[in-house]
Design a protein around this motif. Sequence first.
Motif, PDB file in Angstrom:
ATOM      1  N   MET A 183      54.199  26.044 -25.023  1.00 52.06           N
ATOM      2  CA  MET A 183      55.324  26.780 -25.451  1.00 52.06           C
ATOM      3  C   MET A 183      56.544  25.968 -25.566  1.00 52.06           C
ATOM      4  O   MET A 183      56.922  25.350 -24.691  1.00 52.06           O
ATOM      5  N   HIS A 184      57.281  25.862 -26.611  1.00 53.00           N
ATOM      6  CA  HIS A 184      58.457  25.058 -26.981  1.00 53.00           C
ATOM      7  C   HIS A 184      59.549  25.936 -26.316  1.00 53.00           C
ATOM      8  O   HIS A 184      59.892  27.023 -26.573  1.00 53.00           O
ATOM      9  N   ARG A 185      60.357  25.264 -25.444  1.00 55.79           N
ATOM     10  CA  ARG A 185      61.534  25.974 -24.788  1.00 55.79           C
ATOM     11  C   ARG A 185      62.676  25.735 -25.626  1.00 55.79           C
ATOM     12  O   ARG A 185      63.114  24.477 -25.996  1.00 55.79           O
ATOM     13  N   ILE A 186      63.537  26.648 -25.928  1.00 55.41           N
ATOM     14  CA  ILE A 186      64.764  26.470 -26.717  1.00 55.41           C
ATOM     15  C   ILE A 186      65.827  26.305 -26.083  1.00 55.41           C
ATOM     16  O   ILE A 186      65.856  26.929 -24.904  1.00 55.41           O
ATOM     17  N   GLU A 187      66.408  25.194 -26.220  1.00 58.06           N
ATOM     18  CA  GLU A 187      67.585  25.029 -25.100  1.00 58.06           C
ATOM     19  C   GLU A 187      68.909  25.614 -25.731  1.00 58.06           C
ATOM     20  O   GLU A 187      69.014  25.952 -26.922  1.00 58.06           O
ATOM     21  N   THR A 188      69.662  26.045 -24.751  1.00 57.47           N
ATOM     22  CA  THR A 188      70.882  26.950 -25.069  1.00 57.47           C
ATOM     23  C   THR A 188      72.078  26.074 -24.378  1.00 57.47           C
ATOM     24  O   THR A 188      72.146  25.749 -23.299  1.00 57.47           O
ATOM     25  N   TRP A 189      73.045  25.682 -25.202  1.00 51.90           N
ATOM     26  CA  TRP A 189      74.115  24.614 -24.733  1.00 51.90           C
ATOM     27  C   TRP A 189      75.138  25.811 -24.336  1.00 51.90           C
ATOM     28  O   TRP A 189      75.767  26.607 -24.891  1.00 51.90           O
ATOM     29  N   ALA A 190      76.025  25.087 -23.158  1.00 50.92           N
ATOM     30  CA  ALA A 190      76.973  26.035 -22.470  1.00 50.92           C
ATOM     31  C   ALA A 190      78.260  25.266 -22.708  1.00 50.92           C
ATOM     32  O   ALA A 190      79.429  25.927 -22.759  1.00 50.92           O
ATOM     33  N   ARG A 191      78.289  24.041 -22.898  1.00 49.74           N
ATOM     34  CA  ARG A 191      79.602  23.311 -23.237  1.00 49.74           C
ATOM     35  C   ARG A 191      79.389  22.175 -24.118  1.00 49.74           C
ATOM     36  O   ARG A 191      77.982  21.766 -24.219  1.00 49.74           O
ATOM     37  N   PRO A 192      80.300  21.629 -24.709  1.00 55.46           N
ATOM     38  CA  PRO A 192      80.168  20.554 -25.747  1.00 55.46           C
ATOM     39  C   PRO A 192      79.488  19.443 -25.324  1.00 55.46           C
ATOM     40  O   PRO A 192      78.999  18.891 -25.925  1.00 55.46           O
ATOM     41  N   SER A 193      79.628  19.106 -24.124  1.00 52.76           N
ATOM     42  CA  SER A 193      79.192  17.748 -23.472  1.00 52.76           C
ATOM     43  C   SER A 193      77.722  18.002 -23.547  1.00 52.76           C
ATOM     44  O   SER A 193      76.928  16.981 -23.298  1.00 52.76           O
ATOM     45  N   GLU A 194      77.143  19.160 -23.613  1.00 52.49           N
ATOM     46  CA  GLU A 194      75.550  19.161 -23.648  1.00 52.49           C
ATOM     47  C   GLU A 194      74.979  19.216 -24.976  1.00 52.49           C
ATOM     48  O   GLU A 194      73.647  19.060 -25.042  1.00 52.49           O
ATOM     49  N   VAL A 195      75.733  19.485 -25.924  1.00 47.85           N
ATOM     50  CA  VAL A 195      75.039  19.527 -27.426  1.00 47.85           C
ATOM     51  C   VAL A 195      74.507  18.224 -27.806  1.00 47.85           C
ATOM     52  O   VAL A 195      74.875  17.123 -27.516  1.00 47.85           O
ATOM     53  N   ALA A 196      73.206  18.286 -28.438  1.00 51.29           N
ATOM     54  CA  ALA A 196      72.653  17.154 -28.903  1.00 51.29           C
ATOM     55  C   ALA A 196      73.232  16.361 -29.917  1.00 51.29           C
ATOM     56  O   ALA A 196      73.733  17.098 -31.097  1.00 51.29           O
ATOM     57  N   SER A 197      73.198  15.189 -30.003  1.00 53.36           N
ATOM     58  CA  SER A 197      73.558  14.599 -31.259  1.00 53.36           C
ATOM     59  C   SER A 197      72.755  14.633 -32.298  1.00 53.36           C
ATOM     60  O   SER A 197      71.674  14.960 -32.273  1.00 53.36           O
ATOM     61  N   GLY A 198      73.473  14.726 -33.595  1.00 50.55           N
ATOM     62  CA  GLY A 198      72.593  14.952 -34.785  1.00 50.55           C
ATOM     63  C   GLY A 198      72.510  16.447 -34.853  1.00 50.55           C
ATOM     64  O   GLY A 198      72.045  16.940 -36.201  1.00 50.55           O
ATOM     65  N   SER A 199      72.773  17.155 -34.228  1.00 49.59           N
ATOM     66  CA  SER A 199      72.818  18.825 -34.328  1.00 49.59           C
ATOM     67  C   SER A 199      73.960  19.199 -35.134  1.00 49.59           C
ATOM     68  O   SER A 199      75.000  18.605 -35.480  1.00 49.59           O
ATOM     69  N   GLY A 200      73.848  20.244 -35.892  1.00 49.96           N
ATOM     70  CA  GLY A 200      74.548  21.025 -36.502  1.00 49.96           C
ATOM     71  C   GLY A 200      75.845  21.400 -35.634  1.00 49.96           C
ATOM     72  O   GLY A 200      77.256  21.076 -35.968  1.00 49.96           O
ATOM     73  N   VAL A 201      75.772  21.825 -34.466  1.00 51.14           N
ATOM     74  CA  VAL A 201      77.106  22.103 -33.639  1.00 51.14           C
ATOM     75  C   VAL A 201      77.860  20.988 -33.316  1.00 51.14           C
ATOM     76  O   VAL A 201      79.039  20.874 -33.278  1.00 51.14           O
ATOM     77  N   VAL A 202      77.154  19.723 -33.020  1.00 51.07           N
ATOM     78  CA  VAL A 202      77.902  18.604 -32.972  1.00 51.07           C
ATOM     79  C   VAL A 202      78.731  18.284 -34.166  1.00 51.07           C
ATOM     80  O   VAL A 202      79.830  17.684 -34.130  1.00 51.07           O
ATOM     81  N   GLU A 203      78.057  18.466 -35.407  1.00 48.97           N
ATOM     82  CA  GLU A 203      78.796  18.389 -36.722  1.00 48.97           C
ATOM     83  C   GLU A 203      80.270  19.054 -36.634  1.00 48.97           C
ATOM     84  O   GLU A 203      81.040  18.846 -37.142  1.00 48.97           O
ATOM     85  N   GLN A 204      79.983  20.509 -36.580  1.00 51.52           N
ATOM     86  CA  GLN A 204      80.941  21.340 -36.138  1.00 51.52           C
ATOM     87  C   GLN A 204      82.117  20.678 -35.349  1.00 51.52           C
ATOM     88  O   GLN A 204      83.308  20.952 -35.760  1.00 51.52           O
ATOM     89  N   LEU A 205      81.765  20.321 -34.200  1.00 52.68           N
ATOM     90  CA  LEU A 205      82.659  19.963 -33.329  1.00 52.68           C
ATOM     91  C   LEU A 205      83.501  18.684 -33.736  1.00 52.68           C
ATOM     92  O   LEU A 205      84.795  18.714 -33.731  1.00 52.68           O
ATOM     93  N   SER A 206      82.583  17.993 -34.294  1.00 54.75           N
ATOM     94  CA  SER A 206      83.178  16.545 -34.954  1.00 54.75           C
ATOM     95  C   SER A 206      84.392  16.913 -35.919  1.00 54.75           C
ATOM     96  O   SER A 206      85.512  16.258 -36.180  1.00 54.75           O
ATOM     97  N   SER A 207      84.078  17.866 -37.025  1.00 54.57           N
ATOM     98  CA  SER A 207      84.881  18.106 -37.878  1.00 54.57           C
ATOM     99  C   SER A 207      86.187  18.933 -37.236  1.00 54.57           C
ATOM    100  O   SER A 207      87.318  18.463 -37.955  1.00 54.57           O
ATOM    101  N   MET A 208      86.100  19.478 -36.252  1.00 57.74           N
ATOM    102  CA  MET A 208      87.150  20.375 -35.633  1.00 57.74           C
ATOM    103  C   MET A 208      88.014  19.194 -35.066  1.00 57.74           C
ATOM    104  O   MET A 208      89.435  19.175 -35.544  1.00 57.74           O
ATOM    105  N   GLU A 209      87.741  18.141 -34.616  1.00 63.91           N
ATOM    106  CA  GLU A 209      88.407  17.075 -34.009  1.00 63.91           C
ATOM    107  C   GLU A 209      89.138  16.153 -34.903  1.00 63.91           C
ATOM    108  O   GLU A 209      90.217  16.080 -34.907  1.00 63.91           O
ATOM    109  N   LEU A 210      88.413  15.929 -36.024  1.00 64.98           N
ATOM    110  CA  LEU A 210      88.890  15.195 -37.134  1.00 64.98           C
ATOM    111  C   LEU A 210      90.232  15.993 -38.018  1.00 64.98           C
ATOM    112  O   LEU A 210      91.034  15.461 -38.335  1.00 64.98           O
ATOM    113  N   PHE A 211      89.864  17.408 -38.021  1.00 68.90           N
ATOM    114  CA  PHE A 211      90.795  18.105 -38.859  1.00 68.90           C
ATOM    115  C   PHE A 211      92.163  18.208 -37.977  1.00 68.90           C
ATOM    116  O   PHE A 211      93.339  17.990 -38.374  1.00 68.90           O
TER     117      PHE A 211
END
Length: 106
Positions: A1-29
């Motif tokens: 069974m595949h475990r789905i990871e749930t991130w609690a804070r930005p430092s836990e977010v996997a590189s290459g994920s959509g969430v990390v792209e959201q965070l990056s665009s926020m910082e750039l803006f």
Amino acid sequence: MHRIETWARPSEVASGSGVVEQLSSMELFVAGAISGGDFARAWLRARRTSLRSGERVRESFGRLLDCVFYALEEYAIDPAQREDGDLTDAALCGIVQDALHGLRAL
């Protein structure tokens, strides 16, 4: 069974994920490196990627991302279509900055 990871804070977010792209665009803006329209397009594209991929964040993390999503609903990406009551770039930047502050506190 595949475990789905749930991130609690930005430092836990996997590189290459959509969430990390959201965070990056926020910082750039907030840094002034991209325009409001470019931010909105990049952030919404990253959100769709995140949703399609089944990425998950904890409730407090998600609420902060949702604040940005709701703000973008009140923002006209094309300045020619901006109407009275739409968020300005400065107002949107303030909301994104507040969200980033909240994310850093997680």
